[in-house]
Design a protein around this motif. Sequence first.
Motif, short mmCIF file in Angstrom:
data_model
loop_
_atom_site.label_atom_id
_atom_site.label_comp_id
_atom_site.label_asym_id
_atom_site.label_seq_id
_atom_site.Cartn_x
_atom_site.Cartn_y
_atom_site.Cartn_z
N CYS A 51 0.83 -1.21 0.00
CA CYS A 51 0.00 0.00 0.00
C CYS A 51 0.87 1.26 0.00
O CYS A 51 0.51 2.26 -0.62
N ASP A 52 2.02 1.22 0.66
CA ASP A 52 2.95 2.35 0.61
C ASP A 52 3.43 2.58 -0.82
O ASP A 52 3.51 3.72 -1.29
N GLY A 53 3.74 1.49 -1.53
CA GLY A 53 4.14 1.59 -2.94
C GLY A 53 3.03 2.15 -3.79
O GLY A 53 3.26 3.00 -4.67
N VAL A 58 0.32 6.54 -6.81
CA VAL A 58 -0.89 7.33 -7.05
C VAL A 58 -0.61 8.83 -6.87
O VAL A 58 -1.02 9.65 -7.69
N LEU A 59 0.11 9.18 -5.84
CA LEU A 59 0.42 10.59 -5.60
C LEU A 59 1.34 11.14 -6.69
O LEU A 59 1.22 12.31 -7.07
N ALA A 60 2.22 10.32 -7.24
CA ALA A 60 3.12 10.76 -8.30
C ALA A 60 2.37 10.97 -9.62
O ALA A 60 2.66 11.93 -10.35
N ALA A 91 -8.92 4.56 -3.53
CA ALA A 91 -8.25 5.50 -2.63
C ALA A 91 -9.30 6.15 -1.74
O ALA A 91 -10.40 6.47 -2.17
N GLN A 92 -8.93 6.30 -0.49
CA GLN A 92 -9.80 7.00 0.46
C GLN A 92 -8.93 7.75 1.44
O GLN A 92 -7.72 7.54 1.52
N PHE A 93 -9.55 8.67 2.16
CA PHE A 93 -8.81 9.38 3.19
C PHE A 93 -8.67 8.50 4.42
O PHE A 93 -9.39 7.53 4.60
N THR A 110 -6.02 -0.66 -10.59
CA THR A 110 -5.67 -2.05 -10.90
C THR A 110 -4.22 -2.03 -11.34
O THR A 110 -3.92 -1.56 -12.44
N THR A 111 -3.34 -2.49 -10.46
CA THR A 111 -1.92 -2.39 -10.74
C THR A 111 -1.19 -3.68 -10.37
O THR A 111 -1.72 -4.53 -9.65
N PHE A 112 0.02 -3.78 -10.86
CA PHE A 112 0.90 -4.90 -10.55
C PHE A 112 2.20 -4.31 -10.05
O PHE A 112 2.74 -3.38 -10.64
N LEU A 113 2.67 -4.83 -8.93
CA LEU A 113 3.86 -4.30 -8.29
C LEU A 113 4.94 -5.36 -8.20
O LEU A 113 4.64 -6.56 -8.21
#
Length: 163
Positions: A51-53, A58-60, A91-93, A110-113
């Motif tokens: 989730c940190d990743g 998302v912020l970037a 995403a939520q606060f 929907t992502t792959f890390l």
Amino acid sequence: MMQLAVHRLQALARSCLAPLSAVLFLAFACAGAIGAPAPTAPDSPERQAICDGMRRYVLAIERPANLPQPIEFKVEYLKTTGDYAAFEGLAQFQDGSRAAGVVLSDVVYTTFLQRGKDGQWSVIADLTRTDVPDAAELRQIRKRFPKRIPTAIIPEFWRDKLR
């Protein structure tokens, strides 16, 4: 005589099946522990790191001007195997209120890390979209989707589309 032969065969079968059953059980159990995709526990350090990743990513890409609170995710799908993870979530606060559609795009990410050597997770493929891709877009997605991502962690919807 025939009855004696049958009893001997049954005894032989029982004596061979027990060790064979134990070996097969251990083989399948170990295979599952090593390589099978698994959901991550809600409070696990691995889930937090993923989730940190996602948060960094998302912020970037979204670059929201003003965040009244930190961003968290309502995780809908998260499977890992080895150094790969498949993520779907909103995403939520931090207080649980909506960030999607307020300061961020109103989408299910929907992502792959992939986990790096430093232990941090980074997005290597993003299939986030607002609609089902048409045939031309699907061809492009198939071309650029990283082959190294294990098929077993891909959500069913995308597994069918990526074939």
